[in-house]
Scaffold this active site. Structure first.
Site, PDB file in Angstrom:
ATOM      1  N   THR A  95       0.826  -1.209   0.000  1.00  0.00           N
ATOM      2  CA  THR A  95       0.000   0.000   0.000  1.00  0.00           C
ATOM      3  C   THR A  95       0.862   1.261   0.000  1.00  0.00           C
ATOM      4  OG1 THR A  95      -1.540   1.260   1.374  1.00  0.00           O
ATOM      5  CG2 THR A  95      -0.086  -0.225   2.527  1.00  0.00           C
ATOM      6  N   ASP A  96       0.267   2.356  -0.469  1.00  0.00           N
ATOM      7  CA  ASP A  96       0.983   3.644  -0.420  1.00  0.00           C
ATOM      8  C   ASP A  96       1.132   4.159   1.017  1.00  0.00           C
ATOM      9  OD1 ASP A  96      -1.665   4.365   0.062  1.00  0.00           O
ATOM     10  OD2 ASP A  96      -1.766   5.888  -1.529  1.00  0.00           O
ATOM     11  N   GLU A  97       0.338   3.585   1.954  1.00  0.00           N
ATOM     12  CA  GLU A  97       0.365   4.117   3.324  1.00  0.00           C
ATOM     13  C   GLU A  97       1.707   3.884   4.017  1.00  0.00           C
ATOM     14  OE1 GLU A  97      -3.048   3.421   5.766  1.00  0.00           O
ATOM     15  OE2 GLU A  97      -4.431   3.572   4.084  1.00  0.00           O
ATOM     16  N   TYR A 119      -1.887  -0.380  11.024  1.00  0.00           N
ATOM     17  CA  TYR A 119      -2.034  -1.073   9.734  1.00  0.00           C
ATOM     18  C   TYR A 119      -0.822  -0.817   8.848  1.00  0.00           C
ATOM     19  CZ  TYR A 119      -3.338  -1.545   4.794  1.00  0.00           C
ATOM     20  OH  TYR A 119      -3.337  -1.853   3.451  1.00  0.00           O
ATOM     21  N   LYS A 128       2.124  -3.324   7.342  1.00  0.00           N
ATOM     22  CA  LYS A 128       2.402  -3.514   5.909  1.00  0.00           C
ATOM     23  C   LYS A 128       3.867  -3.164   5.614  1.00  0.00           C
ATOM     24  CE  LYS A 128      -0.038  -4.502   2.924  1.00  0.00           C
ATOM     25  NZ  LYS A 128      -0.466  -5.825   2.356  1.00  0.00           N
TER      26      LYS A 128
HETATM   27  P1  NAD Z   1      -9.773  -7.192   2.067  1.00  0.00           P
HETATM   28  O1  NAD Z   1      -9.769  -6.920   3.528  1.00  0.00           O
HETATM   29  O2  NAD Z   1     -10.990  -6.919   1.270  1.00  0.00           O
HETATM   30  O3  NAD Z   1      -9.403  -8.737   1.813  1.00  0.00           O
HETATM   31  C1  NAD Z   1      -8.408  -9.399   2.539  1.00  0.00           C
HETATM   32  C2  NAD Z   1      -8.578 -10.902   2.305  1.00  0.00           C
HETATM   33  O4  NAD Z   1      -7.552 -11.582   3.034  1.00  0.00           O
HETATM   34  C3  NAD Z   1      -9.924 -11.447   2.810  1.00  0.00           C
HETATM   35  O5  NAD Z   1     -10.501 -12.301   1.859  1.00  0.00           O
HETATM   36  C4  NAD Z   1      -9.532 -12.225   4.077  1.00  0.00           C
HETATM   37  O6  NAD Z   1     -10.400 -13.311   4.350  1.00  0.00           O
HETATM   38  C5  NAD Z   1      -8.120 -12.683   3.735  1.00  0.00           C
HETATM   39  N1  NAD Z   1      -7.325 -12.955   4.924  1.00  0.00           N
HETATM   40  C6  NAD Z   1      -7.177 -12.175   6.029  1.00  0.00           C
HETATM   41  N2  NAD Z   1      -6.388 -12.782   6.921  1.00  0.00           N
HETATM   42  C7  NAD Z   1      -5.979 -13.956   6.365  1.00  0.00           C
HETATM   43  C8  NAD Z   1      -5.135 -15.015   6.802  1.00  0.00           C
HETATM   44  N3  NAD Z   1      -4.539 -14.990   7.999  1.00  0.00           N
HETATM   45  N4  NAD Z   1      -4.937 -16.066   5.970  1.00  0.00           N
HETATM   46  C9  NAD Z   1      -5.548 -16.117   4.757  1.00  0.00           C
HETATM   47  N5  NAD Z   1      -6.382 -15.151   4.303  1.00  0.00           N
HETATM   48  C10 NAD Z   1      -6.587 -14.081   5.098  1.00  0.00           C
HETATM   49  O7  NAD Z   1      -8.518  -6.423   1.501  1.00  0.00           O
HETATM   50  P2  NAD Z   1      -8.313  -5.667   0.100  1.00  0.00           P
HETATM   51  O8  NAD Z   1      -8.816  -4.294   0.217  1.00  0.00           O
HETATM   52  O9  NAD Z   1      -8.776  -6.554  -0.991  1.00  0.00           O
HETATM   53  O10 NAD Z   1      -6.718  -5.596   0.071  1.00  0.00           O
HETATM   54  C11 NAD Z   1      -5.942  -6.666  -0.452  1.00  0.00           C
HETATM   55  C12 NAD Z   1      -4.468  -6.320  -0.309  1.00  0.00           C
HETATM   56  O11 NAD Z   1      -4.196  -5.122  -1.025  1.00  0.00           O
HETATM   57  C13 NAD Z   1      -4.019  -6.078   1.124  1.00  0.00           C
HETATM   58  O12 NAD Z   1      -2.737  -6.626   1.273  1.00  0.00           O
HETATM   59  C14 NAD Z   1      -3.979  -4.558   1.254  1.00  0.00           C
HETATM   60  O13 NAD Z   1      -3.033  -4.159   2.197  1.00  0.00           O
HETATM   61  C15 NAD Z   1      -3.587  -4.159  -0.159  1.00  0.00           C
HETATM   62  N6  NAD Z   1      -4.059  -2.824  -0.598  1.00  0.00           N
HETATM   63  C16 NAD Z   1      -5.382  -2.475  -0.475  1.00  0.00           C
HETATM   64  C17 NAD Z   1      -5.816  -1.235  -0.968  1.00  0.00           C
HETATM   65  C18 NAD Z   1      -7.262  -0.798  -0.875  1.00  0.00           C
HETATM   66  O14 NAD Z   1      -7.569   0.352  -1.176  1.00  0.00           O
HETATM   67  N7  NAD Z   1      -8.190  -1.659  -0.488  1.00  0.00           N
HETATM   68  C19 NAD Z   1      -4.904  -0.366  -1.558  1.00  0.00           C
HETATM   69  C20 NAD Z   1      -3.544  -0.747  -1.655  1.00  0.00           C
HETATM   70  C21 NAD Z   1      -3.149  -1.992  -1.185  1.00  0.00           C
HETATM   71  O1  DAU Z   2      -4.157   4.080   0.518  1.00  0.00           O
HETATM   72  C1  DAU Z   2      -4.392   2.705   0.420  1.00  0.00           C
HETATM   73  C2  DAU Z   2      -5.226   2.248   1.602  1.00  0.00           C
HETATM   74  O2  DAU Z   2      -6.540   2.757   1.388  1.00  0.00           O
HETATM   75  C3  DAU Z   2      -5.257   0.723   1.740  1.00  0.00           C
HETATM   76  O3  DAU Z   2      -3.968   0.261   2.029  1.00  0.00           O
HETATM   77  C4  DAU Z   2      -6.218   0.311   2.855  1.00  0.00           C
HETATM   78  O4  DAU Z   2      -6.310  -1.105   2.907  1.00  0.00           O
HETATM   79  C5  DAU Z   2      -7.582   0.900   2.547  1.00  0.00           C
HETATM   80  O5  DAU Z   2      -8.473   0.597   3.613  1.00  0.00           O
HETATM   81  C6  DAU Z   2      -7.502   2.423   2.365  1.00  0.00           C
HETATM   82  O6  DAU Z   2      -7.215   3.096   3.620  1.00  0.00           O
HETATM   83  P1  DAU Z   2      -7.960   4.458   4.046  1.00  0.00           P
HETATM   84  O7  DAU Z   2      -7.857   4.583   5.521  1.00  0.00           O
HETATM   85  O8  DAU Z   2      -7.521   5.604   3.220  1.00  0.00           O
HETATM   86  O9  DAU Z   2      -9.476   4.074   3.577  1.00  0.00           O
HETATM   87  P2  DAU Z   2     -10.891   4.283   4.271  1.00  0.00           P
HETATM   88  O10 DAU Z   2     -11.920   3.919   3.252  1.00  0.00           O
HETATM   89  O11 DAU Z   2     -10.983   3.637   5.616  1.00  0.00           O
HETATM   90  O12 DAU Z   2     -10.951   5.854   4.500  1.00  0.00           O
HETATM   91  C7  DAU Z   2     -10.841   6.771   3.420  1.00  0.00           C
HETATM   92  C8  DAU Z   2     -10.897   8.171   4.003  1.00  0.00           C
HETATM   93  O13 DAU Z   2     -12.228   8.408   4.509  1.00  0.00           O
HETATM   94  C9  DAU Z   2      -9.969   8.401   5.177  1.00  0.00           C
HETATM   95  O14 DAU Z   2      -9.457   9.729   5.127  1.00  0.00           O
HETATM   96  C10 DAU Z   2     -10.857   8.236   6.399  1.00  0.00           C
HETATM   97  C11 DAU Z   2     -12.206   8.743   5.903  1.00  0.00           C
HETATM   98  N1  DAU Z   2     -13.391   8.089   6.519  1.00  0.00           N
HETATM   99  C12 DAU Z   2     -13.450   6.728   6.528  1.00  0.00           C
HETATM  100  C13 DAU Z   2     -14.525   6.076   7.104  1.00  0.00           C
HETATM  101  C14 DAU Z   2     -14.600   4.566   7.124  1.00  0.00           C
HETATM  102  C15 DAU Z   2     -14.410   8.864   7.065  1.00  0.00           C
HETATM  103  O15 DAU Z   2     -14.370  10.112   7.037  1.00  0.00           O
HETATM  104  N2  DAU Z   2     -15.468   8.226   7.637  1.00  0.00           N
HETATM  105  C16 DAU Z   2     -15.569   6.862   7.707  1.00  0.00           C
HETATM  106  O16 DAU Z   2     -16.566   6.343   8.285  1.00  0.00           O
END
Ligand code: NAD
Ligand code: DAU
Length: 353
Positions: free
Chosen positions: A134-136, A159, A163
């Site tokens: 992730t970019d975080e 988190y 990562k």
């Molecule tokens: P998600 O939470 O939707 O899915 C995670 C999956 O991992 C789920 O299916 C869960 O059951 C599985 N999982 C969790 N713990 C596990 C374990 N111990 N063993 C096996 N499976 C397990 O997540 P996502 O949003 O699809 O993100 C996927 C990946 O991409 C993550 O590594 C996240 O850090 C990264 N990522 C997400 C975003 C985003 O915006 N969602 C952005 C950049 C990177």
């Molecule tokens: O940047 C990549 C990341 O983006 C991924 O690595 C993470 O897995 C993914 O969850 C996401 O993280 P964020 O914290 O940016 O996403 P989230 O959707 O939780 O929140 C987006 C923005 O909205 C953040 O500034 C917090 C705000 N927010 C979020 C929630 C859930 C609110 O204001 N209210 C809310 O209820």
């Protein structure tokens, strides 16, 4: 380098993983795609209904922290490529329960790295361990500048710390054991099948049900949004064409202040729900800010564009409308994932604070 015929995808029942599996299973009929997932609250096999009977797809319910099981899976399926997505992924949950993030994201990644290294140790040629990050990990930006692949790590939430630690282990295995690895760091994804604890699906669901829209702080934090299928395309491209040992940033140069994004969502949702334009603005409710809330993320994905020719395919206006329409048309999916434990989470996060 397209010789990886047995690919292990972890976390394939989650949001991004399910889009990636769909792409790979359809695009590479001669490649076996093995999806392992623990099926936590975030994993849902209903996300993969359309591919579950494809001949080149297998699902195994497994925890990536279980070393013996991982060894067994590598051997049984003769895995020669890994795309690792399984993780705990929600920042708010990492604030209330950091331990599970350390366990899954750090120990789970280390367990998989060790299993891959042991299984491939006599011949690393043509193998690849691709880690999806992730970019975080780069921390938080002020109002200017972008995250580059060379930006020093500065994670600020449990988190992102977990990562970042997993990324370090991946690089350490490359340096120490010559494990062939690639890492990508992507910005915020949006699209169908995202668990409604994240901003976009949570707010669409609440607009639909006329429930408050909990905006953290003043809604001034900035995120850089990418349609999930564009992320899946980037992963496929990097997995097959990326340079071993390299890092690639993925993002769409699409920054939005939260409150501006929320107003766009309200406008589109009101139109699709046949409500008066702006009627749902009254649902906006400013609530206490997230602890340690990162101000801004912005990814520079020039390297991926220039070296591998990737660009996002979808304009944001099109992507957000498509996404809102999907959630409104798939209320059954939303109802299904928001039953059970979700209610307890919602009350703890937003009602009984
Ligand atoms: P998600 O939470 O939707 O899915 C995670 C999956 O991992 C789920 O299916 C869960 O059951 C599985 N999982 C969790 N713990 C596990 C374990 N111990 N063993 C096996 N499976 C397990 O997540 P996502 O949003 O699809 O993100 C996927 C990946 O991409 C993550 O590594 C996240 O850090 C990264 N990522 C997400 C975003 C985003 O915006 N969602 C952005 C950049 C990177
Ligand atoms: O940047 C990549 C990341 O983006 C991924 O690595 C993470 O897995 C993914 O969850 C996401 O993280 P964020 O914290 O940016 O996403 P989230 O959707 O939780 O929140 C987006 C923005 O909205 C953040 O500034 C917090 C705000 N927010 C979020 C929630 C859930 C609110 O204001 N209210 C809310 O209820």
């Amino acid at each position: 380098m397209n010789n990886k015929t047995k690919i292990l995808v972890t976390g394939g029942a989650g949001f991004i993983g399910s889009h990636l599996i769909r792409l790979l299973v359809n695009k590479y009929p001669d490649t076996l795609i093995v999806n392992i997932d623990k099926l936590t609250y975030a994993g849902n096999l209903a996300n993969l209904k359309d591919v579950e009977n494809m001949p080149n797809y297998r699902f195994v319910k497994a925890d990536i922290c279980d070393y013996e099981k991982m060894q067994q899976i590598f051997a049984e399926y003769q895995i020669n490529g890994v795309i690792h997505l399984a993780a705990e992924s929600h920042v708010d949950r990492s604030i209330t329960d950091p331990f599970v993030f350390a366990k899954t994201n750090v120990i789970g990644t280390l367990t998989l790295l060790q299993a891959a290294k042991e299984y491939w140790k006599n011949d690393m040629n043509g193998k690849l361990f691709y880690h999806v990050s992730t970019d975080e990990v780069y921390g938080s930006l002020d109002h200017g500048g972008f995250f580059l692949e060379t930006t020093p790590y500065d994670p600020k939430s449990p988190y992102s710390a977990s990562k970042a630690a997993s990324d370090h282990f991946v690089r350490a295995f490359h340096n120490t054991y010559k494990l062939p690895v690639i890492i990508s760091n992507c910005s915020n994804n949006y699209g169908p099948y995202q668990f409604p604890e994240k901003l976009i699906p949570l707010f669409i669901n609440n607009i639909r049900h006329n429930k408050p829209l909990p905006v953290y702080g003043k809604g001034e934090n900035v995120r850089d949004w990418l349609y999930v299928e564009d992320h899946a395309r980037a992963i496929d491209l990097i997995f097959h064409k990326g340079k071993i040992g390299d890092t690639y940033n993925i993002g769409g140069f699409n920054e939005w202040k939260n409150i501006d994004l929320i107003r766009v969502m309200i406008k589109v949702a009101d139109r699709l729900l046949d409500r008066t334009e702006g009627a749902s603005e009254q649902l906006i409710t400013y609530v206490a800010d997230r602890a340690g809330h990162d101000l801004r993320y912005a990814i520079d994905s020039t390297k991926l564009h220039e070296e591998l020719g990737w660009s996002p395919s979808l304009q944001f206006e099109e992507g957000i409308e498509k996404t809102i329409r999907w959630y409104l048309d798939n209320q059954d999916w939303l109802d299904n994932v928001t039953s059970g434990d979700y209610q307890k989470y919602y009350e703890r996060m937003y009602i009984n604070q």
